[in-house]
Design an enzyme around this catalytic site. Structure first.
Site, mmCIF file in Angstrom:
data_model
loop_
_atom_site.group_PDB
_atom_site.id
_atom_site.type_symbol
_atom_site.label_atom_id
_atom_site.label_comp_id
_atom_site.label_asym_id
_atom_site.label_seq_id
_atom_site.Cartn_x
_atom_site.Cartn_y
_atom_site.Cartn_z
ATOM 1 N N ARG A 88 0.842 -1.190 0.000
ATOM 2 C CA ARG A 88 0.000 0.000 0.000
ATOM 3 C C ARG A 88 0.884 1.250 0.000
ATOM 4 O O ARG A 88 1.882 1.327 0.724
ATOM 5 C CB ARG A 88 -0.934 0.021 1.218
ATOM 6 C CG ARG A 88 -2.083 -0.982 1.094
ATOM 7 C CD ARG A 88 -3.041 -0.539 0.005
ATOM 8 N NE ARG A 88 -4.143 -1.463 -0.232
ATOM 9 C CZ ARG A 88 -4.170 -2.361 -1.200
ATOM 10 N NH1 ARG A 88 -3.125 -2.507 -1.998
ATOM 11 N NH2 ARG A 88 -5.217 -3.127 -1.381
ATOM 12 N N HIS A 117 0.762 0.671 -10.288
ATOM 13 C CA HIS A 117 -0.163 -0.116 -9.453
ATOM 14 C C HIS A 117 -0.814 -1.237 -10.265
ATOM 15 O O HIS A 117 -2.033 -1.438 -10.216
ATOM 16 C CB HIS A 117 -1.240 0.774 -8.818
ATOM 17 C CG HIS A 117 -1.823 0.176 -7.562
ATOM 18 N ND1 HIS A 117 -2.336 0.943 -6.540
ATOM 19 C CD2 HIS A 117 -1.967 -1.118 -7.169
ATOM 20 C CE1 HIS A 117 -2.779 0.152 -5.574
ATOM 21 N NE2 HIS A 117 -2.564 -1.111 -5.942
#
Length: 319
Positions: free
Chosen positions: A234, A282
């Site tokens: 994250r 991502h």
């Protein structure tokens, strides 16, 4: 038409792909795609299940009678942060495809740092027939942080490539073939680590974890010379200014980042220009929509047969 209520789908993925696959998904009950403007006028009070990824903030006001929430990814922090979250099970996405994709990315990044890929890139641009002598994988200790499904698969595949692998998790876990450490042993774990791989979920404890003090505790003087930081967990677990400072100051030898504090990564962010930083948008382990929808169908079938749901998150732990 099915008497079963449709599944509410609010996925901030590629809208055309989601719309296309939803035409044939959930054939026994249908779906409501929140990206469809017509859905804004629908009554959602009869909906039992919602599949969410970064959903609209009013989702639970509009659908107050949900029985189960399904995350569109392995993480659930985008759901846990929504106001008025109902006290119902939250199921994260776990699938062979997602796990395999993540391990591919982790192994690739470790190998690129091991084999000095940036130096080869530089030599190619300059048309230099350079000779580099990288260490063997066996000389490098990769420390994997997060020993859930994703972490354990990455551990297994890194070991196949010959790396010495150790692992850290908040609570003690036994993983075949490697030394593991738990919460209070973080300093010991970091002192043994040449390449640290972050696969941790976002929780209050992991927010800002990867900072200046963290990088300073990694092993210096190993076979790579300087330690390397890899993160596909994250973005808010890392302090990006500290990553930049650690690389520029020689504390870190490089980094591979798939997640960021702000996404997309702004064009003026200094990370873009650092020589030994690999950046991906991502997409280390993107959720493949067909697999995701099959996963939801399987879990709903279990639930309606009275069987326990799988992959239910612990709200206190945050994962």
């Amino acid at each position: 038409m099915s008497a079963r209520p449709p599944i509410l789908v609010d996925l901030k993925f590629d809208p055309e792909t989601v719309a296309r696959i939803l035409k044939t998904a959930f054939a026994d009950r249908g779906s409501i795609n929140s990206a469809d403007p017509a859905s804004k006028e629908l009554d959602l009070t009869g909906v039992d299940y919602a599949l969410l990824w970064k959903p609209d903030a009013d989702i639970f006001r509009r659908a107050p009678n949900l029985k189960v929430l399904f995350s569109g990814g392995a993480g659930v922090d985008s759901i846990l942060s929504i106001p008025d979250l109902p006290d119902i099970p939250i199921v994260r996405f776990a699938d062979r495809s997602l796990t395999t994709r993540m391990s591919e990315w982790v192994v690739m990044q470790c190998l690129m740092h091991l084999r000095l890929q940036r130096a080869h890139d530089r030599d190619q641009r300059d048309r230099i027939w350079g000779k580099l002598v990288p260490p063997e994988a066996a000389e490098i200790t990769v420390g994997v942080m997060g020993l859930g499904i994703l972490g354990q698969d990455a551990v297994a595949k890194l070991r196949v490539m010959g790396f010495n692998v150790i692992g850290w998790s908040r609570s003690k876990k036994q993983v075949e073939g490697i030394e593991t450490f738990d919460g209070p042993q973080l300093d010991t774990f970091l002192s043994k680590t040449d390449i640290v791989v972050g696969l941790l979920p976002l929780t209050p404890d992991t927010t800002g974890l990867y900072d200046k003090a963290f990088f300073a505790r990694l092993r210096q003087g190993g076979a790579l010379g300087k330690p390397v930081f890899i993160n596909a967990g994250r973005g808010k677990s890392q302090v990006q200014a500290d990553i930049v400072a650690a690389i520029e100051g020689g504390v870190l030898g490089g980094a591979s980042l798939d997640v960021f504090e702000v996404e997309p990564l702004p064009a003026d962010d200094p990370l873009w220009h650092l020589e030994n930083v690999f950046i991906t948008p991502h997409d280390a382990a993107i959720s493949e929509e067909n697999a995701l929808f099959r996963h939801v169908e399987t879990q709903i079938a279990r639930f309606e047969r009275g069987e326990p749901l799988q992959f239910v998150i612990d709200r206190k732990a945050g994962y």
